[in-house]
Design an enzyme around this catalytic site. Structure first.
Site, PDB file in Angstrom:
ATOM      1  N   LYS A 173       8.648  -0.426 -14.250  1.00 33.11           N
ATOM      2  CA  LYS A 173       8.045  -0.761 -12.944  1.00 33.11           C
ATOM      3  C   LYS A 173       6.584  -1.161 -13.137  1.00 33.11           C
ATOM      4  O   LYS A 173       5.761  -1.025 -12.230  1.00 33.11           O
ATOM      5  CB  LYS A 173       8.139   0.430 -11.978  1.00 33.11           C
ATOM      6  CG  LYS A 173       9.570   0.812 -11.606  1.00 33.11           C
ATOM      7  CD  LYS A 173      10.201  -0.183 -10.639  1.00 33.11           C
ATOM      8  CE  LYS A 173      11.617   0.238 -10.268  1.00 33.11           C
ATOM      9  NZ  LYS A 173      12.337  -0.804  -9.519  1.00 33.11           N
ATOM     10  N   ARG A 174       6.257  -1.638 -14.327  1.00 33.86           N
ATOM     11  CA  ARG A 174       4.908  -2.137 -14.658  1.00 33.86           C
ATOM     12  C   ARG A 174       3.842  -1.072 -14.387  1.00 33.86           C
ATOM     13  O   ARG A 174       2.744  -1.368 -13.928  1.00 33.86           O
ATOM     14  CB  ARG A 174       4.585  -3.432 -13.907  1.00 33.86           C
ATOM     15  CG  ARG A 174       5.660  -4.532 -14.012  1.00 33.86           C
ATOM     16  CD  ARG A 174       6.059  -4.830 -15.467  1.00 33.86           C
ATOM     17  NE  ARG A 174       7.011  -5.927 -15.566  1.00 33.86           N
ATOM     18  CZ  ARG A 174       8.278  -5.796 -15.980  1.00 33.86           C
ATOM     19  NH1 ARG A 174       8.765  -4.606 -16.332  1.00 33.86           N
ATOM     20  NH2 ARG A 174       9.063  -6.851 -16.073  1.00 33.86           N
ATOM     21  N   GLU A 218      -8.274   0.366  -9.388  1.00 31.79           N
ATOM     22  CA  GLU A 218      -8.952   1.549  -8.840  1.00 31.79           C
ATOM     23  C   GLU A 218      -8.933   2.689  -9.855  1.00 31.79           C
ATOM     24  O   GLU A 218      -9.929   3.385 -10.051  1.00 31.79           O
ATOM     25  CB  GLU A 218      -8.275   1.979  -7.538  1.00 31.79           C
ATOM     26  CG  GLU A 218      -8.421   0.936  -6.436  1.00 31.79           C
ATOM     27  CD  GLU A 218      -7.829   1.407  -5.122  1.00 31.79           C
ATOM     28  OE1 GLU A 218      -8.605   1.875  -4.271  1.00 31.79           O
ATOM     29  OE2 GLU A 218      -6.604   1.303  -4.938  1.00 31.79           O
ATOM     30  N   GLU A 278      -4.272  -6.635  -2.352  1.00 32.89           N
ATOM     31  CA  GLU A 278      -4.066  -5.901  -1.096  1.00 32.89           C
ATOM     32  C   GLU A 278      -4.112  -6.845   0.100  1.00 32.89           C
ATOM     33  O   GLU A 278      -3.318  -6.710   1.049  1.00 32.89           O
ATOM     34  CB  GLU A 278      -5.141  -4.804  -0.929  1.00 32.89           C
ATOM     35  CG  GLU A 278      -4.904  -3.559  -1.761  1.00 32.89           C
ATOM     36  CD  GLU A 278      -5.402  -3.670  -3.201  1.00 32.89           C
ATOM     37  OE1 GLU A 278      -5.750  -4.789  -3.638  1.00 32.89           O
ATOM     38  OE2 GLU A 278      -5.426  -2.642  -3.887  1.00 32.89           O
ATOM     39  N   ARG A 281      -0.953  -8.613   0.561  1.00 33.60           N
ATOM     40  CA  ARG A 281       0.138  -7.705   0.956  1.00 33.60           C
ATOM     41  C   ARG A 281      -0.059  -7.146   2.367  1.00 33.60           C
ATOM     42  O   ARG A 281       0.776  -6.382   2.852  1.00 33.60           O
ATOM     43  CB  ARG A 281       0.235  -6.515  -0.004  1.00 33.60           C
ATOM     44  CG  ARG A 281       0.303  -6.887  -1.473  1.00 33.60           C
ATOM     45  CD  ARG A 281       1.719  -7.114  -1.957  1.00 33.60           C
ATOM     46  NE  ARG A 281       1.708  -7.475  -3.362  1.00 33.60           N
ATOM     47  CZ  ARG A 281       2.147  -8.629  -3.860  1.00 33.60           C
ATOM     48  NH1 ARG A 281       2.685  -9.538  -3.082  1.00 33.60           N
ATOM     49  NH2 ARG A 281       2.075  -8.889  -5.152  1.00 33.60           N
ATOM     50  N   GLY A 300      -6.926   1.936  -1.336  1.00 37.34           N
ATOM     51  CA  GLY A 300      -6.885   3.312  -0.839  1.00 37.34           C
ATOM     52  C   GLY A 300      -7.135   4.341  -1.920  1.00 37.34           C
ATOM     53  O   GLY A 300      -7.085   5.543  -1.662  1.00 37.34           O
TER      54      GLY A 300
HETATM   55  C1  1HE Z   1       6.757  -2.805  -8.576  1.00 38.34           C
HETATM   56  C2  1HE Z   1       5.369  -3.056  -8.511  1.00 38.34           C
HETATM   57  C3  1HE Z   1       4.626  -2.381  -7.500  1.00 38.34           C
HETATM   58  C4  1HE Z   1       6.186  -4.242 -10.107  1.00 38.34           C
HETATM   59  N1  1HE Z   1       5.281  -1.546  -6.698  1.00 38.34           N
HETATM   60  N2  1HE Z   1       7.370  -1.963  -7.751  1.00 38.34           N
HETATM   61  N3  1HE Z   1       0.437  -4.390  -6.477  1.00 38.34           N
HETATM   62  C5  1HE Z   1       0.846  -5.651  -6.464  1.00 38.34           C
HETATM   63  O1  1HE Z   1       0.853  -6.306  -5.452  1.00 38.34           O
HETATM   64  C6  1HE Z   1       1.379  -6.179  -7.755  1.00 38.34           C
HETATM   65  C7  1HE Z   1       2.869  -6.287  -7.705  1.00 38.34           C
HETATM   66  N4  1HE Z   1       3.451  -6.616  -9.020  1.00 38.34           N
HETATM   67  C8  1HE Z   1       3.401  -7.854  -9.542  1.00 38.34           C
HETATM   68  O2  1HE Z   1       2.772  -8.760  -9.026  1.00 38.34           O
HETATM   69  C9  1HE Z   1       4.171  -8.077 -10.824  1.00 38.34           C
HETATM   70  O3  1HE Z   1       5.120  -7.028 -10.959  1.00 38.34           O
HETATM   71  C10 1HE Z   1       3.290  -8.096 -12.104  1.00 38.34           C
HETATM   72  C11 1HE Z   1       2.442  -9.373 -12.127  1.00 38.34           C
HETATM   73  C12 1HE Z   1       2.391  -6.884 -12.208  1.00 38.34           C
HETATM   74  C13 1HE Z   1       4.230  -8.094 -13.338  1.00 38.34           C
HETATM   75  O4  1HE Z   1       5.166  -9.150 -13.221  1.00 38.34           O
HETATM   76  P1  1HE Z   1       6.517  -9.114 -14.071  1.00 38.34           P
HETATM   77  O5  1HE Z   1       7.199 -10.423 -13.880  1.00 38.34           O
HETATM   78  O6  1HE Z   1       6.214  -8.669 -15.467  1.00 38.34           O
HETATM   79  O7  1HE Z   1       7.405  -7.905 -13.455  1.00 38.34           O
HETATM   80  P2  1HE Z   1       8.285  -7.873 -12.117  1.00 38.34           P
HETATM   81  O8  1HE Z   1       9.614  -8.506 -12.374  1.00 38.34           O
HETATM   82  O9  1HE Z   1       7.526  -8.393 -10.946  1.00 38.34           O
HETATM   83  O10 1HE Z   1       8.450  -6.307 -11.897  1.00 38.34           O
HETATM   84  C14 1HE Z   1       9.336  -5.522 -12.692  1.00 38.34           C
HETATM   85  C15 1HE Z   1       9.828  -4.383 -11.806  1.00 38.34           C
HETATM   86  O11 1HE Z   1       8.714  -3.595 -11.406  1.00 38.34           O
HETATM   87  C16 1HE Z   1      10.456  -4.892 -10.510  1.00 38.34           C
HETATM   88  O12 1HE Z   1      11.436  -3.942 -10.134  1.00 38.34           O
HETATM   89  P3  1HE Z   1      13.004  -4.205 -10.402  1.00 38.34           P
HETATM   90  O13 1HE Z   1      13.681  -2.989  -9.893  1.00 38.34           O
HETATM   91  O14 1HE Z   1      13.338  -5.480  -9.675  1.00 38.34           O
HETATM   92  O15 1HE Z   1      13.134  -4.372 -11.901  1.00 38.34           O
HETATM   93  C17 1HE Z   1       9.318  -4.831  -9.519  1.00 38.34           C
HETATM   94  O16 1HE Z   1       9.738  -4.715  -8.183  1.00 38.34           O
HETATM   95  C18 1HE Z   1       8.626  -3.577  -9.981  1.00 38.34           C
HETATM   96  N5  1HE Z   1       7.222  -3.551  -9.578  1.00 38.34           N
HETATM   97  N6  1HE Z   1       5.037  -3.958  -9.459  1.00 38.34           N
HETATM   98  C19 1HE Z   1       6.622  -1.353  -6.825  1.00 38.34           C
HETATM   99  N7  1HE Z   1       3.284  -2.539  -7.376  1.00 38.34           N
HETATM  100  C20 1HE Z   1      -3.975   3.279  -3.179  1.00 38.34           C
HETATM  101  S1  1HE Z   1      -3.850   1.774  -2.441  1.00 38.34           S
HETATM  102  C21 1HE Z   1      -3.635   0.596  -3.693  1.00 38.34           C
HETATM  103  C22 1HE Z   1      -3.076  -0.643  -3.106  1.00 38.34           C
HETATM  104  C23 1HE Z   1      -2.460  -1.528  -4.154  1.00 38.34           C
HETATM  105  O17 1HE Z   1      -2.383  -1.202  -5.300  1.00 38.34           O
HETATM  106  S2  1HE Z   1      -1.905  -3.040  -3.597  1.00 38.34           S
HETATM  107  C24 1HE Z   1      -1.393  -3.862  -5.017  1.00 38.34           C
HETATM  108  C25 1HE Z   1       0.039  -3.633  -5.310  1.00 38.34           C
END
Ligand code: 1HE
Length: 268
Positions: A33-34, A120, A140, A143, A148
């Site tokens: 889940k990265r 963070e 964020e 999204r 947070g």
């Molecule tokens: C996740 C998450 C996640 C991956 N929550 N499940 N963060 C983001 O908006 C970033 C979201 N993630 C991404 O943009 C990409 O995953 C990456 C660029 C980091 C990596 O891409 P990639 O192609 O290597 O991986 P993927 O295919 O997107 O992800 C692999 C799996 O991890 C997949 O799940 P699967 O069950 O389909 O295999 C994804 O859904 C899962 N995954 N990132 C949940 N973030 C205290 S407040 C803080 C607020 C924030 O941090 S907002 C930013 C959130």
């Protein structure tokens, strides 16, 4: 000395704890889940620092897989109400504050995505080493949410509120070189060498007196936050306390008697 498992109670499978002498290792181990930060993983970080043996003098934090951390586990957001969300955010504040103002300095080794809550987390560490694959983002805004995990407090102190605003409003990302120039990382190293650099730095940190490390971790950021007269006063007290210790006196004597290394520039 080989790296061995650290026996710490209540660690989830998504946290790997090891040690090599005085250096502790904390790895985010949810690569499928990265290394997205769900409640279990955040509480696992807390359990790690709560259970850290007292002879560990510095910690190296890194992430398994291709990315340091994809930030908040977004799948948790769909099931949380407003009040629960406030408590969730305050939970992150508690856990990150606990180690930022804890007992030992933490060196973060970054690679791949250092995104949202991942940034963070990294910004709560004391020293950051970035491999060339590292990039930084605050998605964020895209999204429809807000930082947070203390990001509004810590990230502007590294890069300024203005740059953070741009990152959040426009989704702008920064690469490893830019991150170094802006102050997101302190070191930039080749891919695959971050851990070695982190260990080298952790060993240097561990060789300081505990009192100096304490003053740097606890007094320095607080002095930076307060007014000048209060800052000078706190600095004077910390200077007196740290130089008065037997260990400090012995180190000063070592230098004067030509047994200690000189402060020469050898590059970073
Ligand atoms: C996740 C998450 C996640 C991956 N929550 N499940 N963060 C983001 O908006 C970033 C979201 N993630 C991404 O943009 C990409 O995953 C990456 C660029 C980091 C990596 O891409 P990639 O192609 O290597 O991986 P993927 O295919 O997107 O992800 C692999 C799996 O991890 C997949 O799940 P699967 O069950 O389909 O295999 C994804 O859904 C899962 N995954 N990132 C949940 N973030 C205290 S407040 C803080 C607020 C924030 O941090 S907002 C930013 C959130």
């Amino acid at each position: 000395m080989p790296r061995t498992k650290l026996d710490i109670p209540n660690l989830p499978a998504s946290v790997t704890a090891e040690r090599d002498g005085e250096i502790g290792f904390l790895r985010l181990s949810r690569p499928e889940k990265r290394n997205a930060l769900n409640d279990t993983l955040v509480l696992g970080i807390e359990a790690y620092f709560n259970g850290l043996p007292s002879d560990i003098r510095a910690v190296v934090l890194s992430g398994d897989g291709d990315h340091f951390s994809a930030g908040l586990d977004l799948s948790e957001l769909t099931v949380r109400g407003t009040v629960e969300s406030v408590h969730h955010s305050r939970n992150w504040h508690r856990v990150f504050d606990q180690f930022e103002f804890g007992k030992v300095p933490v060196i973060a080794v970054l690679h791949g995505a250092v995104v949202g809550g991942g940034l963070e987390l990294a910004s709560a560490c004391h020293v950051r080493v970035a491999e060339k694959s590292t990039y930084y983002a605050l998605p964020e805004g895209v999204r429809g949410i807000y930082v947070g995990g203390g990001g509004s407090v810590r990230i502007p102190r590294l890069i300024g509120a203005s740059r953070m605003m741009d990152m959040m409003l426009t989704g702008r990302t920064y690469g490893a070189e830019e991150g170094l120039a802006m102050g997101l990382s302190h070191y930039l190293v080749d891919n695959g060498t971050g851990l070695d650099k982190g260990i080298e730095l952790a060993k240097r940190v561990a060789a300081n007196t505990p009192m100096t490390n304490y003053a740097v971790m606890h007094a320095l950021p607080r002095i930076a936050d307060i007014d000048r007269p209060g800052g000078y006063m706190m600095e004077a007290l910390m200077a007196a306390i740290s130089s008065g210790s037997e260990e400090a006196q012995a180190r000063l004597k070592d230098f004067l008697e030509k047994r200690a290394p000189k402060a020469l520039h050898k590059g970073s």
